[in-house]
Enzyme design. Structure first.
Site, PDB file in Angstrom:
ATOM      1  CE1 TYR A   1      -3.503   2.730   0.620  1.00  0.00           C
ATOM      2  CE2 TYR A   1      -2.189   3.327   2.543  1.00  0.00           C
ATOM      3  CZ  TYR A   1      -3.208   3.608   1.655  1.00  0.00           C
ATOM      4  OH  TYR A   1      -3.936   4.765   1.786  1.00  0.00           O
TER       5      TYR A   1
ATOM      6  CD1 TRP B   1      -3.916   2.444   5.713  1.00  0.00           C
ATOM      7  CD2 TRP B   1      -6.051   3.048   5.887  1.00  0.00           C
ATOM      8  NE1 TRP B   1      -4.441   2.524   4.438  1.00  0.00           N
ATOM      9  CE2 TRP B   1      -5.749   2.894   4.525  1.00  0.00           C
ATOM     10  CE3 TRP B   1      -7.350   3.413   6.252  1.00  0.00           C
ATOM     11  CZ2 TRP B   1      -6.681   3.097   3.504  1.00  0.00           C
ATOM     12  CZ3 TRP B   1      -8.287   3.619   5.232  1.00  0.00           C
ATOM     13  CH2 TRP B   1      -7.954   3.462   3.890  1.00  0.00           C
TER      14      TRP B   1
ATOM     15  CD  GLU C   1      -8.397   7.520   5.051  1.00  0.00           C
ATOM     16  OE1 GLU C   1      -8.380   7.469   6.285  1.00  0.00           O
ATOM     17  OE2 GLU C   1      -7.389   7.311   4.355  1.00  0.00           O
TER      18      GLU C   1
END
Length: 200
Positions: free
Chosen positions: A29, A59, A51
Site C-alpha cells: 500500500y 488503517w 477513511e
C-alpha cells in the site's frame, strides 16, 4: 568477486516511511498507492468510505478488510450505495468481513447521496475535492514521522464544507488522512524512496 544484489535484496534495502512496517499488505500500500494523486471519482469515493470506516481504528485493520468492503459495498458504487435500505443495513451489520458499526454504515449511505449531489453540481467529485489544494498536490518535506501533522488548514476547510453538504465521518483528521491517501499532499518522508518518485 562482487555478488550482484537480487531484486529482493534491493526491495528490502529501500528506505520507506516508518509506518509502512513489515507486513506485506502495508508495504504494498505504501509503495504503490499512498500519496499517488487520484482523479477517478469512484476511487475517491472508495477512499472516502474507507477513511470513514477507519475512524478510531488502525488503517491496517481496514486494509485487511478492503476486499470484503469492495464486495459488501457493490465495488464502492455510490449510485447503488445511495439506495441501500434497512434490509441492506441489516445484511451489512451481519457481515463479519467489515466493521459492523451502524453509524458508519449509515454514514456510507448518506455520503453516497452527498457525493452524487456534488458530482451533479461540479461535474465531478474530482473537480470539487481537488480545489482544496488548488488543483495540484502539496509536496511537504518531513524528516520524521512525528513532524507530520494530523490536520492542516486545507483539511479544516474540506471538513467544514463536506459537513455542510451532509457528509458524515469527515472531521479534519479523517480529511487529512484522505488527502494523504489520494495524493493531495505528499507526506512521504524526505528520505523515503517514494518521496521523489511520485509525480504530481
Amino acid at each position: 568477486m562482487q555478488v550482484e544484489k537480487s531484486e529482493e535484496d534491493e526491495e528490502k534495502m529501500k528506505k520507506r516511511c516508518d509506518w509502512a512496517g513489515k507486513e506485506q499488505i502495508y508495504i504494498d500500500y505504501h509503495d504503490q498507492e499512498w500519496g499517488v494523486p487520484v482523479h477517478d471519482d469512484q476511487k475517491l469515493f472508495e477512499f472516502l468510505l474507507l477513511e470513514g470506516a477507519q475512524a478510531g481504528l488502525s488503517w491496517i485493520t481496514i486494509l485487511k478488510k478492503r476486499e470484503n468492503y469492495r464486495q459488501a459495498f457493490d465495488h464502492f458504487d455510490p449510485i447503488k450505495i445511495a439506495c441501500y435500505d434497512e434490509q441492506k443495513i441489516q445484511d451489512l451489520l451481519a457481515n463479519e468481513g467489515i466493521i459492523r458499526n451502524r453509524k458508519k454504515i449509515e454514514a456510507a449511505i448518506e455520503n453516497a447521496k452527498a457525493f452524487l449531489a456534488v458530482q451533479k453540481e461540479f461535474g465531478s467529485f474530482d473537480r470539487y475535492i481537488w480545489q482544496f489544494v488548488g488543483g495540484k498536490p502539496k509536496k511537504n518535506a518531513w524528516k520524521n514521522l512525528k513532524d507530520v501533522p494530523a490536520t492542516s488548514p486545507e483539511s479544516d476547510a474540506m471538513s467544514r464544507d463536506l459537513k455542510k453538504r451532509g457528509f458524515k465521518f469527515v472531521g479534519s483528521t479523517i480529511c487529512y488522512a484522505f488527502m494523504q491517501a489520494v495524493g493531495m499532499v505528499n507526506d512521504h518522508g524526505t528520505d523515503c524512496f517514494r518521496y521523489n518518485e511520485i509525480e504530481p
